[in-house]
Design a protein around this motif. Sequence first.
Motif, PDB file in Angstrom:
ATOM      1  N   UNK A  10       0.860  -1.184   0.000  1.00 38.78           N
ATOM      2  CA  UNK A  10       0.000   0.000   0.000  1.00 38.78           C
ATOM      3  C   UNK A  10       0.890   1.226   0.000  1.00 38.78           C
ATOM      4  N   UNK A  11       0.599   2.119  -0.876  1.00 42.02           N
ATOM      5  CA  UNK A  11       1.352   3.362  -0.932  1.00 42.02           C
ATOM      6  C   UNK A  11       0.739   4.323   0.072  1.00 42.02           C
ATOM      7  N   UNK A  12       1.542   4.779   1.020  1.00 43.28           N
ATOM      8  CA  UNK A  12       0.966   5.722   1.990  1.00 43.28           C
ATOM      9  C   UNK A  12       0.547   7.002   1.282  1.00 43.28           C
ATOM     10  N   UNK A  13      -0.658   7.441   1.561  1.00 43.61           N
ATOM     11  CA  UNK A  13      -1.133   8.660   0.923  1.00 43.61           C
ATOM     12  C   UNK A  13      -1.183   9.760   1.970  1.00 43.61           C
ATOM     13  N   UNK A  14      -0.712  10.897   1.596  1.00 42.15           N
ATOM     14  CA  UNK A  14      -0.798  12.031   2.511  1.00 42.15           C
ATOM     15  C   UNK A  14      -2.157  12.667   2.295  1.00 42.15           C
ATOM     16  N   UNK A  15      -2.825  13.042   3.367  1.00 37.25           N
ATOM     17  CA  UNK A  15      -4.148  13.641   3.191  1.00 37.25           C
ATOM     18  C   UNK A  15      -4.030  14.898   2.345  1.00 37.25           C
ATOM     19  N   UNK A  16      -4.929  15.033   1.415  1.00 34.86           N
ATOM     20  CA  UNK A  16      -4.892  16.193   0.527  1.00 34.86           C
ATOM     21  C   UNK A  16      -5.191  17.446   1.322  1.00 34.86           C
ATOM     22  N   UNK A  17      -4.459  18.484   1.028  1.00 37.26           N
ATOM     23  CA  UNK A  17      -4.707  19.755   1.699  1.00 37.26           C
ATOM     24  C   UNK A  17      -6.085  20.251   1.265  1.00 37.26           C
ATOM     25  N   UNK A  18      -6.845  20.793   2.208  1.00 35.78           N
ATOM     26  CA  UNK A  18      -8.154  21.296   1.797  1.00 35.78           C
ATOM     27  C   UNK A  18      -7.983  22.396   0.754  1.00 35.78           C
ATOM     28  N   UNK A  19      -8.771  22.328  -0.261  1.00 35.74           N
ATOM     29  CA  UNK A  19      -8.637  23.334  -1.303  1.00 35.74           C
ATOM     30  C   UNK A  19      -9.384  24.590  -0.888  1.00 35.74           C
ATOM     31  N   UNK A  20      -8.762  25.699  -1.112  1.00 35.97           N
ATOM     32  CA  UNK A  20      -9.365  26.984  -0.779  1.00 35.97           C
ATOM     33  C   UNK A  20      -9.830  27.602  -2.089  1.00 35.97           C
ATOM     34  N   UNK A  21     -11.096  27.907  -2.161  1.00 35.62           N
ATOM     35  CA  UNK A  21     -11.665  28.458  -3.386  1.00 35.62           C
ATOM     36  C   UNK A  21     -11.236  29.907  -3.571  1.00 35.62           C
ATOM     37  N   UNK A  22     -11.142  30.301  -4.819  1.00 33.42           N
ATOM     38  CA  UNK A  22     -10.828  31.700  -5.120  1.00 33.42           C
ATOM     39  C   UNK A  22     -12.000  32.578  -4.699  1.00 33.42           C
ATOM     40  N   UNK A  23     -11.681  33.803  -4.300  1.00 32.86           N
ATOM     41  CA  UNK A  23     -12.728  34.744  -3.915  1.00 32.86           C
ATOM     42  C   UNK A  23     -13.681  34.958  -5.085  1.00 32.86           C
ATOM     43  N   UNK A  24     -14.951  34.879  -4.788  1.00 30.55           N
ATOM     44  CA  UNK A  24     -15.986  35.122  -5.789  1.00 30.55           C
ATOM     45  C   UNK A  24     -16.919  36.162  -5.191  1.00 30.55           C
ATOM     46  N   UNK A  25     -17.137  37.229  -5.905  1.00 27.45           N
ATOM     47  CA  UNK A  25     -17.963  38.322  -5.375  1.00 27.45           C
ATOM     48  C   UNK A  25     -19.374  37.820  -5.087  1.00 27.45           C
ATOM     49  N   UNK A  26     -19.776  37.806  -3.809  1.00 27.00           N
ATOM     50  CA  UNK A  26     -21.147  37.385  -3.507  1.00 27.00           C
ATOM     51  C   UNK A  26     -22.155  38.359  -4.118  1.00 27.00           C
ATOM     52  N   UNK A  27     -23.302  37.809  -4.496  1.00 30.28           N
ATOM     53  CA  UNK A  27     -24.333  38.670  -5.090  1.00 30.28           C
ATOM     54  C   UNK A  27     -25.385  39.065  -4.058  1.00 30.28           C
ATOM     55  N   UNK A  28     -25.297  38.515  -2.870  1.00 34.16           N
ATOM     56  CA  UNK A  28     -26.259  38.867  -1.834  1.00 34.16           C
ATOM     57  C   UNK A  28     -26.032  38.042  -0.586  1.00 34.16           C
ATOM     58  N   UNK A  29     -26.946  38.168   0.361  1.00 32.37           N
ATOM     59  CA  UNK A  29     -26.795  37.480   1.641  1.00 32.37           C
ATOM     60  C   UNK A  29     -26.744  35.960   1.485  1.00 32.37           C
ATOM     61  N   UNK A  30     -27.406  35.422   0.459  1.00 33.09           N
ATOM     62  CA  UNK A  30     -27.484  33.970   0.316  1.00 33.09           C
ATOM     63  C   UNK A  30     -26.135  33.329  -0.006  1.00 33.09           C
ATOM     64  N   UNK A  31     -25.200  34.086  -0.592  1.00 31.38           N
ATOM     65  CA  UNK A  31     -23.897  33.492  -0.881  1.00 31.38           C
ATOM     66  C   UNK A  31     -22.751  34.301  -0.267  1.00 31.38           C
ATOM     67  N   UNK A  32     -23.070  35.102   0.750  1.00 28.43           N
ATOM     68  CA  UNK A  32     -22.038  35.866   1.453  1.00 28.43           C
ATOM     69  C   UNK A  32     -21.145  34.903   2.231  1.00 28.43           C
ATOM     70  N   UNK A  33     -19.920  35.345   2.487  1.00 27.55           N
ATOM     71  CA  UNK A  33     -18.991  34.525   3.274  1.00 27.55           C
ATOM     72  C   UNK A  33     -19.314  34.633   4.755  1.00 27.55           C
TER      73      UNK A  33
END
Length: 71
Positions: free
Chosen positions: A14-37
Motif C-alpha cells: 500500500x502506498x501511503x497517501x498524505x491527506x490532501x490539503x483542503x482546497x481553498x476556493x478563489x474569492x468570488x464576489x457574492x451577489x447577496x446574503x445567500x452566498x455571502x462569506x
Amino acid sequence: GRIWEVVKMDTPATTPTTPAAPTVAAFKQPSGAHDAYKQGDRVTYKGATWESTINANVWSPDAYPQGWKRI
C-alpha cells in the motif's frame, strides 16, 4: 531454450497517501446574503489566502480589509 526468471520489484503493498490539503476556493464576489462569506470562510485572493473575520461578508479583501485576515 531459455529460462526466464520473474523478478519482483520492491513495491510496498500500500502506498501511503498524505491527506490532501483542503482546497481553498478563489474569492468570488457574492451577489447577496445567500452566498455571502461566513466568519471563518477562507478564500484565495491575489495570490494570498484570506479568512473572513465577520459573518455576511460580501466584500473583497481590497474593498473591506477589516473583514479579512491574511493567513
